[in-house]
Design an enzyme around this catalytic site. Structure first.
Site, PDB file in Angstrom:
ATOM      1  N   HIS A   9      -2.460  11.086   0.328  1.00 35.05           N
ATOM      2  CA  HIS A   9      -1.971  10.892   1.692  1.00 35.05           C
ATOM      3  C   HIS A   9      -1.258  12.195   2.089  1.00 35.05           C
ATOM      4  O   HIS A   9      -0.061  12.221   2.306  1.00 35.05           O
ATOM      5  CB  HIS A   9      -1.043   9.671   1.757  1.00 35.05           C
ATOM      6  CG  HIS A   9      -0.775   9.146   3.137  1.00 35.05           C
ATOM      7  ND1 HIS A   9      -0.923   7.818   3.471  1.00 35.05           N
ATOM      8  CD2 HIS A   9      -0.332   9.749   4.260  1.00 35.05           C
ATOM      9  CE1 HIS A   9      -0.580   7.634   4.736  1.00 35.05           C
ATOM     10  NE2 HIS A   9      -0.214   8.799   5.239  1.00 35.05           N
TER      11      HIS A   9
ATOM     12  N   ASN B 254      -7.560   2.461   9.944  1.00 39.38           N
ATOM     13  CA  ASN B 254      -6.240   2.612  10.563  1.00 39.38           C
ATOM     14  C   ASN B 254      -6.445   2.695  12.063  1.00 39.38           C
ATOM     15  O   ASN B 254      -7.262   3.482  12.546  1.00 39.38           O
ATOM     16  CB  ASN B 254      -5.546   3.894  10.082  1.00 39.38           C
ATOM     17  CG  ASN B 254      -5.149   3.809   8.618  1.00 39.38           C
ATOM     18  OD1 ASN B 254      -5.346   2.789   7.971  1.00 39.38           O
ATOM     19  ND2 ASN B 254      -4.592   4.882   8.092  1.00 39.38           N
TER      20      ASN B 254
ATOM     21  N   ARG C  86       0.863  -1.191   0.000  1.00 39.14           N
ATOM     22  CA  ARG C  86       0.000   0.000   0.000  1.00 39.14           C
ATOM     23  C   ARG C  86       0.903   1.245   0.000  1.00 39.14           C
ATOM     24  O   ARG C  86       1.709   1.433   0.920  1.00 39.14           O
ATOM     25  CB  ARG C  86      -0.881  -0.019   1.255  1.00 39.14           C
ATOM     26  CG  ARG C  86      -1.698   1.234   1.441  1.00 39.14           C
ATOM     27  CD  ARG C  86      -2.636   1.126   2.652  1.00 39.14           C
ATOM     28  NE  ARG C  86      -3.376   2.360   2.801  1.00 39.14           N
ATOM     29  CZ  ARG C  86      -3.146   3.278   3.732  1.00 39.14           C
ATOM     30  NH1 ARG C  86      -2.207   3.106   4.636  1.00 39.14           N
ATOM     31  NH2 ARG C  86      -3.864   4.378   3.773  1.00 39.14           N
TER      32      ARG C  86
ATOM     33  N   GLU D 156      -6.958   8.877   5.921  1.00 36.72           N
ATOM     34  CA  GLU D 156      -7.193   9.600   7.177  1.00 36.72           C
ATOM     35  C   GLU D 156      -7.607  11.053   6.963  1.00 36.72           C
ATOM     36  O   GLU D 156      -6.867  11.989   7.319  1.00 36.72           O
ATOM     37  CB  GLU D 156      -5.946   9.533   8.079  1.00 36.72           C
ATOM     38  CG  GLU D 156      -5.545   8.116   8.434  1.00 36.72           C
ATOM     39  CD  GLU D 156      -4.317   8.048   9.350  1.00 36.72           C
ATOM     40  OE1 GLU D 156      -3.697   9.092   9.616  1.00 36.72           O
ATOM     41  OE2 GLU D 156      -3.974   6.946   9.790  1.00 36.72           O
TER      42      GLU D 156
ATOM     43  N   TYR E 191      -4.461   2.766  15.952  1.00 38.60           N
ATOM     44  CA  TYR E 191      -3.233   2.854  16.744  1.00 38.60           C
ATOM     45  C   TYR E 191      -3.470   2.785  18.250  1.00 38.60           C
ATOM     46  O   TYR E 191      -2.693   2.185  18.975  1.00 38.60           O
ATOM     47  CB  TYR E 191      -2.467   4.141  16.401  1.00 38.60           C
ATOM     48  CG  TYR E 191      -1.838   4.061  15.021  1.00 38.60           C
ATOM     49  CD1 TYR E 191      -0.591   3.460  14.843  1.00 38.60           C
ATOM     50  CD2 TYR E 191      -2.509   4.520  13.899  1.00 38.60           C
ATOM     51  CE1 TYR E 191      -0.026   3.336  13.585  1.00 38.60           C
ATOM     52  CE2 TYR E 191      -1.951   4.405  12.630  1.00 38.60           C
ATOM     53  CZ  TYR E 191      -0.711   3.816  12.488  1.00 38.60           C
ATOM     54  OH  TYR E 191      -0.148   3.682  11.236  1.00 38.60           O
TER      55      TYR E 191
ATOM     56  N   GLU F 205      -3.727   0.283   8.218  1.00 35.49           N
ATOM     57  CA  GLU F 205      -2.520   0.670   8.975  1.00 35.49           C
ATOM     58  C   GLU F 205      -2.656   0.206  10.408  1.00 35.49           C
ATOM     59  O   GLU F 205      -3.683   0.421  11.049  1.00 35.49           O
ATOM     60  CB  GLU F 205      -2.325   2.194   9.033  1.00 35.49           C
ATOM     61  CG  GLU F 205      -1.698   2.796   7.827  1.00 35.49           C
ATOM     62  CD  GLU F 205      -1.485   4.301   7.972  1.00 35.49           C
ATOM     63  OE1 GLU F 205      -1.231   4.780   9.104  1.00 35.49           O
ATOM     64  OE2 GLU F 205      -1.591   4.980   6.945  1.00 35.49           O
TER      65      GLU F 205
HETATM   66  O1  IFM Z   1       2.870   7.912   9.729  1.00 45.05           O
HETATM   67  C1  IFM Z   1       1.497   7.993   9.890  1.00 45.05           C
HETATM   68  C2  IFM Z   1       0.791   7.772   8.572  1.00 45.05           C
HETATM   69  O2  IFM Z   1       1.219   8.669   7.612  1.00 45.05           O
HETATM   70  C3  IFM Z   1      -0.693   7.933   8.752  1.00 45.05           C
HETATM   71  N1  IFM Z   1      -1.194   7.142   9.839  1.00 45.05           N
HETATM   72  C4  IFM Z   1      -0.483   7.196  11.086  1.00 45.05           C
HETATM   73  C5  IFM Z   1       0.993   6.968  10.871  1.00 45.05           C
HETATM   74  C6  IFM Z   1       1.742   7.027  12.210  1.00 45.05           C
HETATM   75  O3  IFM Z   1       1.561   8.264  12.806  1.00 45.05           O
END
Ligand code: IFM
Length: 465
Positions: free
Chosen positions: A134, A306, A90, A179, A308, A372
């Site tokens: 992006h 995504n 990706r 995002e 985290y 992600e």
């Molecule tokens: O590095 C970023 C990415 O560009 C977008 N999502 C989160 C990642 C980590 O912060």
């Protein structure tokens, strides 16, 4: 949106974790974070060139001028992908490399670079998974108003069509945006990202025009016969610290501004009423024209998630600093004392399970992909040349297990992309944060597969833990 609680993931026998046949294992990058060659091949300036070259905007004044030099070293990087055994890569296209002015004539050298990259991937049996945007908006479009201006949505759809004409014969999977929350609220509300503006109402307009551009592009590419079309959003469970009405309302507001302000228009064709009401003191939604939401709600083939970490919040007081939480600046974010990554983000795999199951149960969602997930740690290359990043391996293992749990409860999860293939330019943090499965020495550009990368190669081959 619930009140904060301890981890709910029961200990599991991870050796039993197998993914369905055909499950996509990939890794991800983004153009400005890895390509470098900022002034080569006819590329025009993006908002991130301008922003990162403005003193004080990034840690150490770092810029993406060179980054991982992926523009020149992509053949070596494709070999690394093959070593990892990934089936999909990706990556994003730099709009200013393709249309330096953000409109009109295509830059042949830029198109040729992506064409070579795509061919190189396909030769190694790796499917290209393209993201059209992006975050590197051509600077001339920002000068004309940026995402708060409606015209940018139209320009984005034109760019999507133009590049699909050139690469559409070889690329099956197309993601419009990565995002949009970050583009809108970090870019235009608290100004931590390019273009660095701090105008709350403009951020909300930007969010809408990003979604409009997404919908216009999906419609146009669908007409051109694109196979798989989707959007990637960054989602967080939002918990309240206590069950008090005030804390629960704080969580509702942040969930609205973070998650539902994107999910609802895209998957239901309407903005959440409570979010519109929360924002009423800041702006009306007069920028949303008749018919826009039907465009935004155009059916998708997949939704990229995504993930985290989780947000935990309570009612508090506004600090007065520009905030991403437009109209809800008084909400405070709380840490629970869980282990954190180098970003300071609490490690919470259950949040991934909750996010996937929530989207699946509350929305009429298309198949999901984790587009992600990954972690930054302060990696070092040891004297023997190894990078012993046990923290990253454990982080990924926990999150793979959480994704598997969602799958086993019926969520149609089709794949998983680890962020990131390479250590790279982490936006305002510059090169100070390392997310890669592959370590990059920025002085020499030497790449070293980390222990987590070796372990991931076993996962991709076994299709399980
Ligand atoms: O590095 C970023 C990415 O560009 C977008 N999502 C989160 C990642 C980590 O912060």
């Amino acid at each position: 949106m619930t009140s904060a609680k301890q981890s709910a993931t029961a200990p599991r026998d991870l050796s039993q974790v197998r993914f369905p046949e055909g499950f996509v294992w990939g890794s991800a990058t983004a153009s400005y974070q890895v390509e470098g060659a900022a002034h080569e091949g006819g590329r025009g300036p993006s908002i991130w060139d301008t922003f990162s070259h403005t003193p004080g905007r990034t840690v150490g004044g770092d810029t993406g001028d060179v980054a991982d030099d992926h523009y020149h070293r992509y053949p070596e990087d494709i070999s690394l992908m093959a070593d990892l055994g990934i089936s999909h890569y990706r990556f994003s296209l730099a709009w200013p490399r393709i249309q330096p002015e953000g409109r009109g004539q295509l830059n042949t050298e830029g198109v040729d670079f992506y064409s070579r990259l795509v061919d190189g991937l396909l030769e190694r049996g790796i499917q290209p998974w393209v993201t059209l945007y992006h975050w590197d908006l051509p600077q001339p479009l920002e000068d004309a108003g940026g995402w708060p201006a409606r015209d940018t949505a139209e320009r984005f759809a034109e760019y999507a069509v133009a590049i699909h004409e050139r690469l559409g014969d070889r690329i099956k999977d197309w993601t419009t945006l990565n995002e949009p929350w970050c583009s809108a609220f970090l870019g235009y509300a608290n100004g931590h990202h390019a273009p660095g503006r701090t105008e709350g109402p403009a951020a909300v307009r930007a969010a809408h025009h990003l979604l409009l551009g997404h919908g216009l592009a999906v419609r146009a590419l669908r007409e051109r016969g694109a196979e798989q079309l989707g959007l990637t959003v960054n989602l967080y469970p939002v918990d309240s610290v206590t069950d008090s009405d005030a804390d629960r309302d704080a969580a509702r507001r942040i969930d609205g501004l973070m998650n539902r302000i994107f999910l609802d228009p895209v998957l239901r064709g309407s903005y959440p009423e409570d979010v519109v009401a929360d924002l009423a003191p800041v702006l009306d939604f007069g920028h949303v024209r008749d018919g826009d939401l039907a465009v935004v709600n155009t059916p998708l083939d997949f939704l990229g998630v995504n993930y985290y970490t989780r947000h935990v919040v309570r009612a508090g007081t506004a600090s007065g600093a520009p905030s991403t939480w437009v109209g809800s600046e008084d909400v405070e974010f709380v840490k629970r004392g869980l282990p954190v990554t180098a970003m300071g983000w609490e490690i919470d795999p259950d949040g991934l399970y909750e996010t996937l199951t929530r989207v699946w149960r509350e929305y009429d969602a298309p198949p999901l992909y984790v587009t992600e997930n990954g972690a930054a740690f302060d990696d070092v290359v040891d004297a023997d040349g190894r990078v012993r990043d046990e923290g990253r391996r454990a982080y990924l293992e926990g999150h793979f297990a959480a994704a598997h749990r969602a799958l086993s409860e019926g969520v149609d999860l089709r794949g998983y992309f680890v962020w990131s293939l390479l250590d790279n330019f982490e936006w305002a943090y510059g090169y100070s944060k390392r997310f890669g499965l592959v370590h990059v020495d920025y002085e020499t550009q030497v790449r070293t597969l980390k222990d987590s990368g070796r372990w991931y190669a076993e996962i991709t081959r076994a299709n399980g833990l």
